[in-house]
Design an enzyme around this catalytic site. Sequence first.
Site, short mmCIF file in Angstrom:
data_model
loop_
_atom_site.label_atom_id
_atom_site.label_comp_id
_atom_site.label_asym_id
_atom_site.label_seq_id
_atom_site.Cartn_x
_atom_site.Cartn_y
_atom_site.Cartn_z
N LYS A 1 -8.22 5.10 -3.16
CA LYS A 1 -9.99 5.16 -2.24
C LYS A 1 -9.99 5.92 -4.17
O LYS A 1 -11.09 5.63 -4.53
CB LYS A 1 -10.45 5.42 -1.25
CG LYS A 1 -9.93 5.15 0.10
CD LYS A 1 -10.65 4.91 0.59
CE LYS A 1 -10.83 3.82 1.83
NZ LYS A 1 -9.07 3.96 2.61
C1 LIG Z 1 -8.34 2.39 3.02
C2 LIG Z 1 -7.16 3.24 3.10
C3 LIG Z 1 -5.89 1.78 3.80
C4 LIG Z 1 -6.82 0.77 3.97
O1 LIG Z 1 -6.96 -0.02 2.50
P1 LIG Z 1 -7.99 -1.28 2.79
O2 LIG Z 1 -8.58 -1.52 0.79
O3 LIG Z 1 -9.55 -1.43 3.39
O4 LIG Z 1 -6.84 -2.37 3.16
C5 LIG Z 1 -4.83 2.01 3.48
N1 LIG Z 1 -4.15 3.69 3.22
C6 LIG Z 1 -5.05 4.62 3.03
C7 LIG Z 1 -4.15 5.52 3.00
C8 LIG Z 1 -6.09 4.30 2.68
O5 LIG Z 1 -6.97 5.94 3.26
#
Ligand SMILES: *Cc1c(COP(=O)(O)O)cnc(C)c1O
Length: 463
Positions: free
Chosen positions: A112
């Site tokens: 993120k």
């Molecule tokens: C947020 C997250 C996801 C999922 O991503 P999306 O964009 O919500 O599909 C997968 N793995 C980790 C470690 C995350 O923080």
Amino acid sequence: MRYISTRGQAPALDFEAAMLTGLARDGGLYVPEQVPHMAPAEIAALAGLSYEEVAFRVMRPFIGDCFTDSAFREIIARAYASFPHPARCPLVQIGPNDWIMELHHGPTLAFKDVAMQLIGQMFQAVLGRRGERVTIVGATSGDTGSAAIEAFRGLDTVDVVILYPHGRVSEVQRRQMTTPVEGNVHALAVEGTFDDCQALVKAMFNDFAFRDEVGLAAVNSINWARVLAQAVYYFTAAVSLGAPGRRVSFSVPTGNFGDIFAGHIARRMGLPVDTLVIATNENDILHRTLESGVYESRGVVATIAPSMDIQVSSNFERLLFELYGEDGASVTAAMDELKATGRFALPQGAVAQLREGFASARSDKDTTMALIARMHRDTGLVLDPHTAIGVVAADRARGEAEVPMVTLGTAHAAKFPDAVEAACGVRPALPARMADLYERPERVSVVPNDLERIEAVVRERRQ
Ligand SMILES: *Cc1c(COP(=O)(O)O)cnc(C)c1O
């Protein structure tokens, strides 16, 4: 470049307004009216460029006149200076034609950061120019909150207020939120659950007087700018592996469908992405949708990959809009049915189209743990549970052997040390740059699950 709502009723906006607004006023999500196309020669020319330069060339057509070229380049440079790895999002080979792209080299060790670091710098530039200041609020079960705090700490146009459930996030996640020293960071431990935190944020937005008074804003996963920032690494990976002369597939650990939708956008821009594999844990609404053609919510179970523990995938609405021929009324009807009955069925043509571009696979706890153990034994790599689910799904959904498969590595193993240690016997260490996280002093503010009290805290703490 104009952005339109998936529900068809909200006004079209430019990039700057779509980024600042987040959710459209008709409840829909903003999507670009037209997806810009990159010719094969333009894609080929990305080979060997820095991550930042690829980011500039991929995102430039989407932002209209929001930033001049030089301002946009500076924003991108500042955003990724917080990623110490010179490749920013490096590829690691795990087998013949089999790769992991490490997206965890940012400040909070999860993917993120790739989008949030850029959003922080874009907000700062836009708000500074407008002479405005906003209060960003968010609820988090762990990863999103720390990524937002790292993106906005110390910026003088923003206060960032994150609500997290007291005692219900991991120690690493909590410390990432409670140790930043900047005065514009406010992590509040709510005496309640993650759902309580989400309800409080929603209630703050619905308190219009408060909303206007403090200039409330959100940067949740439906923000278009986050999707856009994530499209970039599909290009860097595919070009490294031979695109545009060669097709490449991706396996994506999926929760809210934001990360994988970014891959779909890259494909629509002209990148030869073969299959996008939706990798899920036991919360498998998307995997079931691909199998049955019915999108049905069944409640959340807690898993060892908590960032994928979702009931519905909010960004899936963007793909639905496409599958429904960009008809906002049909999307609205489906979403109303979902709200009323917990499910809706996709028309047959839409299911066929979905299966053309996407595959899916589900990995349960035992399978995920076994993969972490095997990967450690065979390659020495220590994977986090989210990434491991992606590798399991990649193995199950792999099509032609000559098409390279890239699994998105969405988190560093040290973020989920207990599950990883249970799986492979190794307790993953934090990277050196944050090895002192456990020694840094914490500022913990415990607040009751009470809207008025929390609004009072926000008023009082705001800079
Ligand atoms: C947020 C997250 C996801 C999922 O991503 P999306 O964009 O919500 O599909 C997968 N793995 C980790 C470690 C995350 O923080």
